[in-house]
Every structure is written in C-alpha cells, then in structure tokens.
Design a protein around this motif. Structure first.
Motif, PDB file in Angstrom:
ATOM      1  N   ALA A   1       0.851  -1.186   0.000  1.00  0.00           N
ATOM      2  CA  ALA A   1       0.000   0.000   0.000  1.00  0.00           C
ATOM      3  C   ALA A   1       0.887   1.236   0.000  1.00  0.00           C
ATOM      4  O   ALA A   1       1.814   1.348   0.809  1.00  0.00           O
ATOM      5  CB  ALA A   1      -0.910  -0.005   1.230  1.00  0.00           C
ATOM      6  N   ARG A   2       0.587   2.155  -0.902  1.00  0.00           N
ATOM      7  CA  ARG A   2       1.390   3.371  -1.039  1.00  0.00           C
ATOM      8  C   ARG A   2       0.560   4.608  -0.676  1.00  0.00           C
ATOM      9  O   ARG A   2      -0.666   4.523  -0.528  1.00  0.00           O
ATOM     10  CB  ARG A   2       1.928   3.482  -2.468  1.00  0.00           C
ATOM     11  CG  ARG A   2       2.791   2.287  -2.861  1.00  0.00           C
ATOM     12  CD  ARG A   2       3.316   2.383  -4.288  1.00  0.00           C
ATOM     13  NE  ARG A   2       4.138   1.205  -4.587  1.00  0.00           N
ATOM     14  CZ  ARG A   2       3.685   0.080  -5.109  1.00  0.00           C
ATOM     15  NH1 ARG A   2       2.397  -0.030  -5.419  1.00  0.00           N
ATOM     16  NH2 ARG A   2       4.486  -0.948  -5.331  1.00  0.00           N
ATOM     17  N   VAL A   3       1.228   5.726  -0.529  1.00  0.00           N
ATOM     18  CA  VAL A   3       0.545   6.997  -0.285  1.00  0.00           C
ATOM     19  C   VAL A   3      -0.069   7.480  -1.588  1.00  0.00           C
ATOM     20  O   VAL A   3       0.602   7.496  -2.640  1.00  0.00           O
ATOM     21  CB  VAL A   3       1.528   8.052   0.249  1.00  0.00           C
ATOM     22  CG1 VAL A   3       0.795   9.375   0.518  1.00  0.00           C
ATOM     23  CG2 VAL A   3       2.227   7.561   1.512  1.00  0.00           C
ATOM     24  N   ARG A   4      -1.319   7.869  -1.542  1.00  0.00           N
ATOM     25  CA  ARG A   4      -1.956   8.372  -2.754  1.00  0.00           C
ATOM     26  C   ARG A   4      -1.260   9.643  -3.222  1.00  0.00           C
ATOM     27  O   ARG A   4      -0.778  10.453  -2.413  1.00  0.00           O
ATOM     28  CB  ARG A   4      -3.451   8.608  -2.540  1.00  0.00           C
ATOM     29  CG  ARG A   4      -3.806   9.675  -1.535  1.00  0.00           C
ATOM     30  CD  ARG A   4      -5.316   9.701  -1.265  1.00  0.00           C
ATOM     31  NE  ARG A   4      -6.091   9.906  -2.483  1.00  0.00           N
ATOM     32  CZ  ARG A   4      -7.385   9.593  -2.598  1.00  0.00           C
ATOM     33  NH1 ARG A   4      -8.042   9.045  -1.580  1.00  0.00           N
ATOM     34  NH2 ARG A   4      -8.021   9.816  -3.722  1.00  0.00           N
ATOM     35  N   THR A   5      -1.201   9.856  -4.516  1.00  0.00           N
ATOM     36  CA  THR A   5      -0.398  10.942  -5.077  1.00  0.00           C
ATOM     37  C   THR A   5      -1.208  12.186  -5.401  1.00  0.00           C
ATOM     38  O   THR A   5      -0.656  13.149  -5.961  1.00  0.00           O
ATOM     39  CB  THR A   5       0.325  10.464  -6.353  1.00  0.00           C
ATOM     40  OG1 THR A   5      -0.648   9.999  -7.294  1.00  0.00           O
ATOM     41  CG2 THR A   5       1.314   9.363  -6.024  1.00  0.00           C
ATOM     42  N   ASP A   6      -2.513  12.203  -5.052  1.00  0.00           N
ATOM     43  CA  ASP A   6      -3.333  13.372  -5.370  1.00  0.00           C
ATOM     44  C   ASP A   6      -3.699  14.172  -4.127  1.00  0.00           C
ATOM     45  O   ASP A   6      -4.669  14.944  -4.136  1.00  0.00           O
ATOM     46  CB  ASP A   6      -4.606  12.939  -6.109  1.00  0.00           C
ATOM     47  CG  ASP A   6      -5.470  11.974  -5.302  1.00  0.00           C
ATOM     48  OD1 ASP A   6      -4.998  11.462  -4.257  1.00  0.00           O
ATOM     49  OD2 ASP A   6      -6.618  11.724  -5.714  1.00  0.00           O
ATOM     50  N   LEU A   7      -2.916  14.026  -3.050  1.00  0.00           N
ATOM     51  CA  LEU A   7      -3.205  14.748  -1.821  1.00  0.00           C
ATOM     52  C   LEU A   7      -2.926  16.238  -1.980  1.00  0.00           C
ATOM     53  O   LEU A   7      -2.048  16.652  -2.745  1.00  0.00           O
ATOM     54  CB  LEU A   7      -2.361  14.190  -0.671  1.00  0.00           C
ATOM     55  CG  LEU A   7      -2.757  12.803  -0.176  1.00  0.00           C
ATOM     56  CD1 LEU A   7      -1.668  12.217   0.696  1.00  0.00           C
ATOM     57  CD2 LEU A   7      -4.080  12.858   0.586  1.00  0.00           C
TER      58      LEU A   7
ATOM     59  N   GLN B   1       7.871   4.252  -3.315  1.00  0.00           N
ATOM     60  CA  GLN B   1       7.324   5.040  -4.412  1.00  0.00           C
ATOM     61  C   GLN B   1       8.163   6.293  -4.576  1.00  0.00           C
ATOM     62  O   GLN B   1       8.812   6.756  -3.635  1.00  0.00           O
ATOM     63  CB  GLN B   1       5.866   5.418  -4.125  1.00  0.00           C
ATOM     64  CG  GLN B   1       5.670   6.298  -2.897  1.00  0.00           C
ATOM     65  CD  GLN B   1       4.206   6.494  -2.550  1.00  0.00           C
ATOM     66  OE1 GLN B   1       3.752   5.986  -1.538  1.00  0.00           O
ATOM     67  NE2 GLN B   1       3.467   7.245  -3.367  1.00  0.00           N
ATOM     68  N   PRO B   2       8.174   6.874  -5.763  1.00  0.00           N
ATOM     69  CA  PRO B   2       8.962   8.093  -5.970  1.00  0.00           C
ATOM     70  C   PRO B   2       8.393   9.252  -5.160  1.00  0.00           C
ATOM     71  O   PRO B   2       7.186   9.320  -4.884  1.00  0.00           O
ATOM     72  CB  PRO B   2       8.822   8.355  -7.476  1.00  0.00           C
ATOM     73  CG  PRO B   2       8.308   7.078  -8.060  1.00  0.00           C
ATOM     74  CD  PRO B   2       7.522   6.405  -6.992  1.00  0.00           C
ATOM     75  N   ASP B   3       9.257  10.184  -4.776  1.00  0.00           N
ATOM     76  CA  ASP B   3       8.797  11.429  -4.190  1.00  0.00           C
ATOM     77  C   ASP B   3       7.995  12.218  -5.215  1.00  0.00           C
ATOM     78  O   ASP B   3       8.219  12.114  -6.431  1.00  0.00           O
ATOM     79  CB  ASP B   3       9.974  12.278  -3.711  1.00  0.00           C
ATOM     80  CG  ASP B   3      10.585  11.765  -2.421  1.00  0.00           C
ATOM     81  OD1 ASP B   3       9.989  10.871  -1.780  1.00  0.00           O
ATOM     82  OD2 ASP B   3      11.663  12.269  -2.042  1.00  0.00           O
ATOM     83  N   THR B   4       7.056  13.017  -4.717  1.00  0.00           N
ATOM     84  CA  THR B   4       6.277  13.929  -5.552  1.00  0.00           C
ATOM     85  C   THR B   4       6.312  15.306  -4.901  1.00  0.00           C
ATOM     86  O   THR B   4       6.998  15.509  -3.887  1.00  0.00           O
ATOM     87  CB  THR B   4       4.813  13.462  -5.670  1.00  0.00           C
ATOM     88  OG1 THR B   4       4.152  13.672  -4.407  1.00  0.00           O
ATOM     89  CG2 THR B   4       4.727  11.989  -6.052  1.00  0.00           C
ATOM     90  N   ASP B   5       5.549  16.241  -5.433  1.00  0.00           N
ATOM     91  CA  ASP B   5       5.508  17.561  -4.815  1.00  0.00           C
ATOM     92  C   ASP B   5       4.772  17.547  -3.489  1.00  0.00           C
ATOM     93  O   ASP B   5       4.791  18.546  -2.758  1.00  0.00           O
ATOM     94  CB  ASP B   5       4.887  18.589  -5.763  1.00  0.00           C
ATOM     95  CG  ASP B   5       3.465  18.234  -6.181  1.00  0.00           C
ATOM     96  OD1 ASP B   5       3.008  17.107  -5.899  1.00  0.00           O
ATOM     97  OD2 ASP B   5       2.813  19.091  -6.809  1.00  0.00           O
ATOM     98  N   MET B   6       4.128  16.425  -3.117  1.00  0.00           N
ATOM     99  CA  MET B   6       3.433  16.322  -1.835  1.00  0.00           C
ATOM    100  C   MET B   6       3.852  15.099  -1.024  1.00  0.00           C
ATOM    101  O   MET B   6       3.232  14.812  -0.003  1.00  0.00           O
ATOM    102  CB  MET B   6       1.910  16.286  -2.051  1.00  0.00           C
ATOM    103  CG  MET B   6       1.311  17.627  -2.409  1.00  0.00           C
ATOM    104  SD  MET B   6       1.452  18.816  -1.057  1.00  0.00           S
ATOM    105  CE  MET B   6       0.927  20.325  -1.875  1.00  0.00           C
ATOM    106  N   ILE B   7       4.858  14.369  -1.443  1.00  0.00           N
ATOM    107  CA  ILE B   7       5.301  13.176  -0.714  1.00  0.00           C
ATOM    108  C   ILE B   7       6.820  13.189  -0.595  1.00  0.00           C
ATOM    109  O   ILE B   7       7.520  13.412  -1.597  1.00  0.00           O
ATOM    110  CB  ILE B   7       4.854  11.872  -1.416  1.00  0.00           C
ATOM    111  CG1 ILE B   7       3.331  11.799  -1.516  1.00  0.00           C
ATOM    112  CG2 ILE B   7       5.392  10.650  -0.658  1.00  0.00           C
ATOM    113  CD1 ILE B   7       2.835  10.656  -2.396  1.00  0.00           C
TER     114      ILE B   7
END
Length: 458
Positions: free
Chosen positions: A246-252, A282-288
């Motif tokens: 389970a990963r962190v959702r990317t649309d937060l 999972q890759p980093d994003t602008d919110m993770i």
C-alpha cells in the motif's frame, strides 16, 4: 486549510487529579525545564465510522462512505509553552500508539527536542485499547488502559471502538482549530496542525491520509512514521493485509512525510514480500517525501530510555526494559526526525519541500552493508559515515529493536589514530548532514560536542 468537517466535539477540563495524581502517559522528560506545561482534557461528541466504498488498490486512492455514528468521550494530553510568545503556531497532533495496550507517546519522545523549541503537542487517545484494555500486554500484566488504571480520573471515558477512531482523531483536530468554552491550547492560536503517528499509529496514519483526509480536511500535513508496506483497517486490528503493498496516494493536497527505519524494510511485517516497505516504495512527488534512515531501528535505546521510567511510574507490574539499553540500536533517529518535523512545518506553510533522499541499498531481500556491517545508502548520519559501532535495525536480540555492536579497540585505532582525526571527520559528516537537510544546525552542534567529549582516539 479549509475545514470540511461538520461534526464538532466538546472539550472539557482540565481533568482532575484522580487516584494517582498525574495523567496516564505523562512524560518522563523534564518538560518544565524546557519551558513547557502538560495538561489533560476530555473530548466528547458523536463520531462517524467509515466503510470502504470499493476494493482498495495499492495506489492508495481509497474511497470510503460514512457508516453508523456513536457517542464518544476520549481524552487528550496537551503540552504547550508556558510563555505564549514562544509558540510558533504549529501544533503536532499525535495518534497515541496502543501496541502495548496502553497509550504511548512515541513520536513526542523521538521529536521532543524540536517540539519544545516552540511547538504545541497534543496526544490523542484515538483507539479503544488505550482506554478499555484490562491487561494482556507484553510489557507486563499490570499494563492496562486508562479506565482500569484510574477509574476515578477516567470514569467518564467512553470509546465506541476503533471503527470510530479516525473521526475521533479528526474531531480533536477540529476542536483545536475552533475551541468552545474550554480551549485546550490555553489561548494559543494555531496556524498549522500536523498529524503524526508511529508504528501501529503509522499504519493508521497511512489509512487516514489515503481514505479519510479528503473527507475531514483538518490537518495541514502528516508524518507517517515507521510503518511497514501496508496500512491499517478502518475498524479493529493493527494491519490491513489487503492491499499489499500500500502506497501513499499521489493526489493529496497537503504534504506527507514518511520516516522509515531499517526495521520496516523487511522485518516489521513478517519479512520480504508484498507487505514489506521495500515493496511499497514510491517516488517522491511535490506532496510526498520518504526518508529511509540508515542505522536506525523501529524502537531504539533513546526511545526506551524515555518510555521505561514513564511505564515504571505509571504501572506497578512492568517489564524491566533497562537491560535492553546497552544492546539495542542507539542510532540517531531522533535528530533526523527533528529535521523532518521542521521541514514539514516549513513545507506545509508553503515553503520549499525537504530534500529527497536515496533509499537504503537492498538486494536479494536484504539490506546491503559496508565492511563494518552498517547499511549503505539512505539518509546518512555522522554515526554511519564516521562509525564507532555497527548500528543495525534488523533482528539481533529483540524484535524490532535492532542492535548496537561497538568496535573493538584495534578497529577504533585503525580508523582514528588520534582524537582530532575522529572529531574532524565527525564534524565534517555532521556538516554534510546539515547541508543536505537531514540534520538541524543546532542538533549537529550537539552531536559534535558529544564527539569532542568522547574518548575515541585518545
């Protein structure tokens, strides 16, 4: 943050002295010396449960619908600066850990040095076990929930079960933002609420981020600390085995910071496979952001040294944890956690995102290690790059506590022929940590002073 939650809890208190004269989970740290005070309050309302609206997938985009509601009365612990001018506007709201069938403030322990530099902290009894447990903990037969521990103090508590835990946590946050007649923050005006949870509470924080945040919209950022590769159920239980991983959702719309030790990579959820954190990377994003901290363990000596006297004061029959202090992991997880907290605070306020970090090196379902047995890759600390011991987060003596194995005299002499050589190398490594954003300057100064005062190379 625009508050979407339409349920309002009522705060009452502070809570009276009871039969023990102090709250459950009262910290063993001398927060008065840091200019802080601890108080406790009841929070009451009607909480909603949540039900999965469809089968959840590994991407974390978990939809829920509201289920039945139930009345509740829980408690919160509040630690605030005695001087209001010191308050920096940020409240850390911790989901208290109940793995031992009692409330534990694990993240306050890890982050107390940074928190007492100006934050407020609120610990929430979000889950039933911390209130209703009557024993059966591996910590000792005398370890019980609040109702059994001090019925005089906590007789008003009424927890309807963990199906309601997520909304209870949300309602506490909402009450901090918009208090009624009783203000648990004592007049402090929060500009930012950051949610945090470690271990079992870290699993809950993942599920909160993925399934509940979009409904409640209470928190400005979240710390998911020391979870494995899965989340927690919406009701009872510690781990949700499906979906795995389970990963962190990317649309937060708010930032999420994951702090991971070596232990979570494979060991915490039963070894290699879809429930390991490695599977959930999972890759980093602008919110993770995810920081995997090399040389650290799920539980460590620093944390145990805070929790053990807390347990001893509270419970008459408690396992002696002091014997573990010299052998379990003593890596500097706390200093990286301090940097993460400050980084999240600035990020959630619209500042730059914290730096991205490399993952800990793994291959063939194992952590890769250097000639000293220390992990390669990941967030680096001076203790790893200028080592005097092997620091591992993997099972050696006690599950989930890792180990510290000091180098022998010959190895130390080979590495550091003089004290100045050691201190110079250590100081350089500490500065690299500051430059990379993984250490705060004031914490690097503490570490360098410890190195200067050590006997290494003398």
């Amino acid at each position: 943050m625009t508050l979407h939650l339409n349920r309002s809890a009522l705060v009452s208190g502070p809570i009276g002295s009871g039969s023990h004269g102090f709250p459950g989970t009262s910290t063993s740290l001398d927060i008065a010396a840091a200019g802080y005070v601890e108080r406790e309050f009841f929070v009451s309302g009607d909480a909603v449960s949540y039900v999965a609206a469809e089968h959840w997938a590994p991407d974390g985009q978990w939809s829920v619908t509201e289920g039945p509601t139930a009345p509740f009365t829980t408690r919160i612990l509040v630690r605030t600066p005695t001087d209001p001018s010191r308050f920096n506007g940020t409240v850390v709201v911790e989901w208290l850990n109940v793995s031992g069938n009692t409330d534990i403030d694990v993240d306050f322990g890890h982050m107390n040095q940074e928190i007492t530099r100006g934050y407020a902290w609120v610990g929430v009894s979000a889950q039933a076990a911390g209130i209703t447990s009557t024993g059966g903990s591996g910590l000792g037969d005398g370890v019980v929930g609040l109702l059994t521990w001090d019925p005089e103090r906590y007789g008003a508590l009424d927890h309807p079960g963990d199906h309601y835990s997520y909304d209870i946590f949300s309602q506490v946050g909402a009450a901090l933002r918009a208090p009624g007649d009783v203000d648990p923050l004592g007049g402090l005006i929060p500009t930012q609420l950051l949610a945090a949870g470690q271990s079992q509470s870290g699993f809950r924080m993942l599920t909160y981020a993925n399934a509940v945040h979009s409904h409640a919209r209470v928190f400005d950022g979240m710390i998911i600390h020391a979870r494995g590769g899965i989340g927690a159920p919406l009701g009872d239980g510690m781990m949700l085995m499906d979906p795995a991983p389970a990963r962190v959702r990317t649309d937060l719309d708010v930032p999420v910071f994951q702090l991971i030790t070596e232990t979570e990579l494979f060991e915490l959820c039963g070894g290699p496979g879809p429930t390991s954190f490695v599977a959930a990377r999972q890759p980093d994003t602008d919110m993770i952001r995810t920081w995997e901290i090399a040389g650290t363990a799920h539980s460590d000596a620093y944390s145990l040294k805070i929790l053990h006297p807390q347990y001893v004061r509270q419970f008459s029959d408690i396992r002696d944890l002091a014997a573990l202090f010299p052998i379990v992991n003593d890596g500097p997880q706390r200093y990286v956690a301090n940097a993460a907290l400050r980084g999240l605070r600035q990020w959630a306020a619209g500042g730059a995102a914290p730096t991205s970090a490399p993952v800990i090196d793994t291959a063939d379902n194992a952590v890769l290690r250097d000639r000293h047995g220390n992990a390669t890759g990941g967030v680096r600390t001076p203790q790893l790059d200028v080592p005097i011991a092997t620091l591992t987060g993997e099972l050696t003596h006690v599950p989930h506590n890792g180990a510290t194995v000091a180098f022998d005299a010959a190895t130390l002499t080979e590495l550091y022929p003089s004290h100045d050589v050691y201190v110079t190398a250590f100081s350089d490594a500490a500065q690299r940590g500051v430059d990379s954003g993984f250490l705060l300057p004031e914490d690097a100064a503490i570490l360098i002073a410890d190195a200067q005062g050590s006997d290494v190379g003398r």
